[in-house]
Write an enzyme that holds these catalytic residues in place. Structure first.
Site, PDB file in Angstrom:
ATOM      1  NE  ARG A 216     -29.642  -4.624 -31.984  1.00 44.75           N
ATOM      2  CZ  ARG A 216     -29.487  -5.510 -32.938  1.00 44.75           C
ATOM      3  NH1 ARG A 216     -28.739  -6.561 -33.002  1.00 44.75           N
ATOM      4  NH2 ARG A 216     -30.604  -5.493 -33.865  1.00 44.75           N
ATOM      5  CG  PHE A 232     -18.993 -14.073 -32.059  1.00 41.82           C
ATOM      6  CD1 PHE A 232     -18.359 -14.907 -32.992  1.00 41.82           C
ATOM      7  CD2 PHE A 232     -19.209 -14.577 -30.601  1.00 41.82           C
ATOM      8  CE1 PHE A 232     -17.673 -16.061 -32.351  1.00 41.82           C
ATOM      9  CE2 PHE A 232     -18.440 -15.697 -30.045  1.00 41.82           C
ATOM     10  CZ  PHE A 232     -17.771 -16.477 -30.945  1.00 41.82           C
ATOM     11  CG  ASP A 254     -17.183 -10.057 -36.434  1.00 40.85           C
ATOM     12  OD1 ASP A 254     -18.384 -10.444 -35.918  1.00 40.85           O
ATOM     13  OD2 ASP A 254     -16.803 -10.575 -37.336  1.00 40.85           O
ATOM     14  CB  SER A 255     -13.090 -13.521 -37.409  1.00 41.82           C
ATOM     15  OG  SER A 255     -14.418 -13.848 -37.693  1.00 41.82           O
ATOM     16  CB  ALA A 281     -10.189  -7.427 -37.136  1.00 44.34           C
ATOM     17  CG  ASP A 301     -25.627 -12.759 -31.210  1.00 45.62           C
ATOM     18  OD1 ASP A 301     -26.086 -13.794 -31.337  1.00 45.62           O
ATOM     19  OD2 ASP A 301     -26.135 -11.624 -31.765  1.00 45.62           O
ATOM     20  CB  CYS A 341     -29.008 -17.624 -34.207  1.00 47.19           C
ATOM     21  SG  CYS A 341     -27.369 -17.630 -35.177  1.00 47.19           S
TER      22      CYS A 341
END
Length: 397
Positions: A216, A232, A254-255, A281, A301, A341
């Site tokens: 970041r 995300f 983001d969901s 969202a 991400d 990740c």
């Protein structure tokens, strides 16, 4: 004097990985156990020649023993204090403890700190402890006592959050989340001078993605004058670094509506009434499909696409599809920060997926940085599986 633990004996030749200090013993390597060890119990491990080789937590499942020590010793209060002091010393060396700009870091990173199955993240005066093994769950109160001794008054609350991380086969009591020590509701922490709310009660992982701190910070250097899309976004970590870096606009996607609410709260903490930020969202792929070409800095991400090896092929397809959409839409001269990740996805796997995406989009792409997890998420040199975070920073013409 050492406590006498139940014994597990290995099949002939199955001690080789332990001689190389790998901290996992798979169930297929075990010949037999004496005394029927229970889930989470400490056992001593012997070779087929009846020579001691390790001690660790016994567990039902493919990883049958997680090694705590390659010496024959007692796992007691002094043991946990010694292990936690070693972990703390590393964070002092990294400049994370006592840093007035950052009170958020990982204190214990499982195998990377020779404590397989244990995660401890620090958020201000609260430690969030997570067990990924039955043994660490059984020892949680002892570990909490040792943590208070090692950290002194810098840690006043310990929140235990293992309801979703303990092995599903483990028939364990008291799996609910809750405070072991204290009970503070102050959930504001600081990272590199920026403040954020941490939802350790209901949020993902321990409440915040501590492992992206340095990435970041790197993004902040590239944000000036750019239109930024943070996909995300979870609680918006990359978004407010971009804003501090001088971005023209920042869109967070983001969901999860809860994640978006927390993102907006975090923006208010750092940049109240700043018109540059908007949050959505919405499903990532739907957003990428409908968005225009206004962005010249994009962060991808996503959560782990593959949590086990069987899902690897589909995960790589997902990474290729996701990155191809970003390559298609990003402006010429744009910067793409893209991550995986997923532990089972290697650096080479991920790189190939991103290369395939670039080729499909027909863009000229150069690598600026190859990223990984920070020093407070160390990788045990004998346990390369601990290197899970991969990232690329790309310049797209």
């Amino acid at each position: 004097m050492n406590v006498s633990y139940k014994r597990v004996y290995l099949k002939s030749g199955k001690e080789e990985s332990l001689k190389r200090f790998h901290p996992w013993i798979f169930s297929g390597a075990i010949a037999y156990a004496e005394g029927e060890p229970e889930e989470g119990e400490v056992v001593d491990v012997y070779t087929s020649k009846k020579e001691f080789i390790a001690c660790g937590h016994f567990q039902i499942g493919s990883i049958a023993v997680r090694v705590l020590s390659f010496a024959q010793e007692t796992v007691d209060h002094a043991f946990w204090v010694r292990k936690l002091e070693s972990a703390r010393a590393l964070r002092v060396a990294l400049g994370l403890i006592g840093n007035p700009q950052t009170d958020t870091y990982r204190l214990v990173h499982g195998e990377g700190d020779n404590l397989p199955g244990l995660i401890i993240d620090i958020y201000g005066s609260t430690a969030v402890m997570q067990a990924h093994s039955a043994g660490m769950h059984v020892c949680r109160l002892e570990i909490a006592d040792a943590l208070i001794q090692v950290m002194g008054d810098t840690v006043r609350n310990i929140y235990y959050k293992s309801e979703t991380t303990l092995p599903f086969k483990a028939d364990l009591l008291a799996k609910e989340n809750g405070f072991i020590k204290g009970g503070s509701t102050d959930n504001v922490a600081m990272e590199n001078g920026l403040r954020f709310h941490v939802d350790w009660l209901k949020g993902q992982k321990t409440g915040f993605f501590v492992d992206q701190r340095e990435n970041r910070h790197l993004l902040e250097r590239y944000a000036s004058g750019r239109n930024v899309l943070n996909m995300f976004c979870y609680t918006g970590g990359f978004s407010f670094y971009a804003m501090r870096g001088g971005a023209k606009l920042v869109h967070s996607v983001d969901s999860s509506a809860k994640a978006i609410d927390l993102t907006n709260e975090n923006v208010k903490l750092n940049f109240p009434d700043d018109p540059r930020h908007q949050a959505y969202a919405e499903d990532a792929f739907k957003f990428l499909d409908r968005m225009g070409d206004q962005y010249d800095l994009i962060i991808l991400d996503p959560p782990a696409f593959a949590k086990h090896r069987d899902a690897l092929r589909n995960a790589l397809r997902g990474y290729t599809k996701l990155n191809a959409k970003a390559f298609e839409k990003i402006r010429p001269g744009g910067i793409l920060f893209t991550f995986s990740c997923s532990q089972v996805v290697t650096k080479e796997n991920f790189r190939n997926a991103v290369f395939t995406a670039a080729a499909q989009a027909g863009r000229s792409v150069r690598i600026l940085h190859q990223l990984t997890q920070p020093g407070d998420h160390p990788v045990n040199i004998y346990h390369p599986e601990g290197e899970y975070l991969k990232g690329l920073v790309l310049y797209v013409e």
